[in-house]
Design a protein around this motif. Sequence first.
Motif, PDB file in Angstrom:
ATOM      1  N   GLU A  83     -10.384  36.108  19.640  1.00 63.24           N
ATOM      2  CA  GLU A  83     -11.756  35.688  20.339  1.00 63.24           C
ATOM      3  C   GLU A  83     -11.735  35.042  21.226  1.00 63.24           C
ATOM      4  O   GLU A  83     -10.785  34.142  21.556  1.00 63.24           O
ATOM      5  N   GLY A  84     -12.170  35.550  22.362  1.00 60.65           N
ATOM      6  CA  GLY A  84     -11.954  35.032  23.919  1.00 60.65           C
ATOM      7  C   GLY A  84     -10.672  35.296  24.305  1.00 60.65           C
ATOM      8  O   GLY A  84      -9.910  36.519  24.094  1.00 60.65           O
ATOM      9  N   ASP A  85     -10.144  34.411  24.706  1.00 63.34           N
ATOM     10  CA  ASP A  85      -8.807  34.480  25.448  1.00 63.34           C
ATOM     11  C   ASP A  85      -7.644  33.635  24.638  1.00 63.34           C
ATOM     12  O   ASP A  85      -6.748  33.094  25.069  1.00 63.34           O
ATOM     13  N   ASN A  86      -8.143  33.510  23.059  1.00 63.93           N
ATOM     14  CA  ASN A  86      -7.183  33.094  22.206  1.00 63.93           C
ATOM     15  C   ASN A  86      -6.996  34.045  20.924  1.00 63.93           C
ATOM     16  O   ASN A  86      -7.934  34.747  20.663  1.00 63.93           O
ATOM     17  N   LEU A  87      -5.949  33.790  20.401  1.00 62.25           N
ATOM     18  CA  LEU A  87      -5.638  34.359  19.050  1.00 62.25           C
ATOM     19  C   LEU A  87      -5.725  33.175  18.176  1.00 62.25           C
ATOM     20  O   LEU A  87      -5.173  32.255  18.320  1.00 62.25           O
ATOM     21  N   TYR A  88      -6.628  33.191  17.213  1.00 60.34           N
ATOM     22  CA  TYR A  88      -6.929  32.328  16.188  1.00 60.34           C
ATOM     23  C   TYR A  88      -6.351  32.719  14.972  1.00 60.34           C
ATOM     24  O   TYR A  88      -6.481  33.759  14.441  1.00 60.34           O
ATOM     25  N   VAL A  89      -5.631  31.719  14.427  1.00 64.01           N
ATOM     26  CA  VAL A  89      -5.012  31.737  13.165  1.00 64.01           C
ATOM     27  C   VAL A  89      -5.142  30.762  12.224  1.00 64.01           C
ATOM     28  O   VAL A  89      -4.845  29.603  12.482  1.00 64.01           O
ATOM     29  N   LEU A  90      -5.751  30.929  11.012  1.00 65.14           N
ATOM     30  CA  LEU A  90      -6.005  29.681   9.782  1.00 65.14           C
ATOM     31  C   LEU A  90      -4.974  30.060   8.756  1.00 65.14           C
ATOM     32  O   LEU A  90      -5.158  31.352   8.168  1.00 65.14           O
ATOM     33  N   GLN A  91      -4.362  28.885   8.623  1.00 68.21           N
ATOM     34  CA  GLN A  91      -3.328  29.159   7.501  1.00 68.21           C
ATOM     35  C   GLN A  91      -3.685  28.088   6.397  1.00 68.21           C
ATOM     36  O   GLN A  91      -4.097  26.953   6.766  1.00 68.21           O
ATOM     37  N   SER A  92      -3.607  28.212   4.976  1.00 68.79           N
ATOM     38  CA  SER A  92      -3.615  27.133   4.117  1.00 68.79           C
ATOM     39  C   SER A  92      -2.508  26.893   3.173  1.00 68.79           C
ATOM     40  O   SER A  92      -1.953  27.654   2.670  1.00 68.79           O
ATOM     41  N   GLN A  93      -1.936  25.614   3.532  1.00 65.00           N
ATOM     42  CA  GLN A  93      -0.852  25.135   2.746  1.00 65.00           C
ATOM     43  C   GLN A  93      -1.252  24.395   1.488  1.00 65.00           C
ATOM     44  O   GLN A  93      -1.932  23.691   1.398  1.00 65.00           O
ATOM     45  N   THR A  99       5.136  24.889  -3.840  1.00 61.69           N
ATOM     46  CA  THR A  99       4.546  24.974  -2.532  1.00 61.69           C
ATOM     47  C   THR A  99       4.366  26.543  -1.815  1.00 61.69           C
ATOM     48  O   THR A  99       4.946  27.311  -2.070  1.00 61.69           O
ATOM     49  N   SER A 100       3.061  26.608  -1.345  1.00 61.26           N
ATOM     50  CA  SER A 100       2.830  28.129  -0.720  1.00 61.26           C
ATOM     51  C   SER A 100       2.171  27.964   0.558  1.00 61.26           C
ATOM     52  O   SER A 100       1.737  26.822   0.952  1.00 61.26           O
ATOM     53  N   ASN A 101       1.877  29.371   1.188  1.00 61.12           N
ATOM     54  CA  ASN A 101       1.223  29.165   2.469  1.00 61.12           C
ATOM     55  C   ASN A 101       0.502  30.496   2.237  1.00 61.12           C
ATOM     56  O   ASN A 101       0.951  31.709   2.011  1.00 61.12           O
ATOM     57  N   ASN A 102      -1.096  30.609   2.702  1.00 64.54           N
ATOM     58  CA  ASN A 102      -1.629  31.862   2.956  1.00 64.54           C
ATOM     59  C   ASN A 102      -1.848  31.916   4.314  1.00 64.54           C
ATOM     60  O   ASN A 102      -2.739  31.278   4.936  1.00 64.54           O
ATOM     61  N   LEU A 103      -1.620  33.302   4.712  1.00 68.56           N
ATOM     62  CA  LEU A 103      -1.956  33.395   5.950  1.00 68.56           C
ATOM     63  C   LEU A 103      -3.393  34.103   5.936  1.00 68.56           C
ATOM     64  O   LEU A 103      -3.847  35.293   5.613  1.00 68.56           O
ATOM     65  N   ALA A 104      -4.440  33.192   6.042  1.00 65.49           N
ATOM     66  CA  ALA A 104      -5.710  33.489   5.427  1.00 65.49           C
ATOM     67  C   ALA A 104      -6.618  34.319   6.611  1.00 65.49           C
ATOM     68  O   ALA A 104      -7.247  35.373   6.240  1.00 65.49           O
ATOM     69  N   ILE A 105      -6.498  33.883   7.875  1.00 68.52           N
ATOM     70  CA  ILE A 105      -7.539  34.395   8.594  1.00 68.52           C
ATOM     71  C   ILE A 105      -7.103  34.314  10.098  1.00 68.52           C
ATOM     72  O   ILE A 105      -6.277  33.537  10.583  1.00 68.52           O
ATOM     73  N   MET A 106      -7.259  35.757  10.807  1.00 66.81           N
ATOM     74  CA  MET A 106      -6.645  35.684  12.010  1.00 66.81           C
ATOM     75  C   MET A 106      -7.561  36.632  12.882  1.00 66.81           C
ATOM     76  O   MET A 106      -8.309  37.544  12.246  1.00 66.81           O
ATOM     77  N   LYS A 107      -7.808  36.402  14.089  1.00 64.56           N
ATOM     78  CA  LYS A 107      -8.879  37.246  15.013  1.00 64.56           C
ATOM     79  C   LYS A 107      -8.447  36.797  16.489  1.00 64.56           C
ATOM     80  O   LYS A 107      -8.337  35.604  16.769  1.00 64.56           O
TER      81      LYS A 107
END
Length: 481
Positions: A351-361, A341-349
């Motif tokens: 944008e507007g009034d939100n922090l967007y974080v995309l992770q892949s497990q 099992t793993s997790n990748n802290l892939a994308i963060m930014k």
Amino acid sequence: MTEAVQRILDIFEELNKVPRQSEQEEKIHKWLMEWAEDNGFACSTDEALNINIKVPATPGFEKAPGLVIQGHMDMVCEKVDGSDHDFSKDPIKHVIDGEWLTAEDTSLGADNGIAIAMAFAAALDKDLEHPAFEILITTAEETGLYGANALKPGFVEGKILLNLDSEDEGIFTVGCAGGNNTIIHLPVEYRNIPEGHKTVQMTVTGLLGGHSGVDINTNRESSNVLISRLVSQVLSQVDAGLVDIYGGTAHNSIARTSDAVLAVKVADLDKLETVVREVEARFKVENSLVDKGLEIKTATPSVTYSRMLTAESQAKTVNLLLSMPHGVQRMSAAIEGLVQTSNNLAIMKLEGDNLYVLQSQRSSVMSDLMYTSRKIEAIAGLAGARVEIEEKYPAWMPDMDSPLLQKCREVYIKTFGKEPVIEAIHAGLECGVIGSIYEGMDMISFGPDIQDCHSPDEKLRIPSLELVWLFLTELFKSYRS
């Protein structure tokens, strides 16, 4: 280089003249469909733009079972910092360096264009003996196996699938991890940047990056992890506020470059530089054996900013990013050396009034996959974030009694006089999805040596392509009726 390999590389180069970024496959879809029509092959497509090209059997193979040669048309589009390459229109420029094929300043797309090139070469080779085979070309593999997930019963007829999306010659892959993506949306608030402050951009760069399945256990660092640590350290010592933070390009790529912009009190600018250099020195010591090119750059940002996060939003943003797991979470107890099992802290930014974080497990054990995703959801919930867990794709469980595996092993030994390596991998392959749609599909995955996928350093070892082609042709012959 043999004539056959040269033909494969010629087809691959033509393929690489057509844009094929994930989820932007309209142009490559049109090119592939026209290739089938121009060469007289029956061809079908579906709503997801998946393609099936049917190649009839040669004499003597009419009674052989039908095969399916499978690969995906999309590629991960990565380029070196400063490159002006436009993946929406510019061709990938091939460069031969000794026995390696690479690209000029970009990812090569051998993952998985070389599968299509091999399949097309087989279809066009009038001297090649083979059973009837279908060329199944899927879409959006790199962003979540969406094309494979959209396949419908009946689109493919064959029950023996050769997936050509592996990256080590002499290795037969018979199982892979399942996975899903977790997306975090953290609401943030801003305030005006106070008088007497100047914006400074900090960039973590020079990392190797790589494939988040293949390379996740190699200790390659994530720039998203490092920039989060850097920001936290600077803010604890310098009178500054977080203005912007961003990094990463794809869910299945380990982030290579990340940036943060701070509004720094002018009187603390020299102190900022001192802290950055101290942190850089520590990072270099930590990563001296792997990411040797690591560096942190500071500069005046090219964008003009007027606001920064409020103190509360800043604390939530930094603490959330610091708390996100990254890398190997658990090793397999069943298969030595296999990441479970793993997790990748892939994308963060921001944008507007939100922090967007995309992770892949990823995980070969679906219950552990869900646990990891739920753990991320719980951490995000503590920060007040909203979480989406995208639909998961299944693991491909190994079948060591597979008739196809036994045949491939026998052909490999007969051809090369040695045993192939048989393994399961942590990366995701479409076989798990395809097997869940087409019951009874016997599957195996193999391919030539490809290194540093999903990065501008991606390269294909040409001699290994020759060996894979030889094996494929001998495998075809073994099906003579």
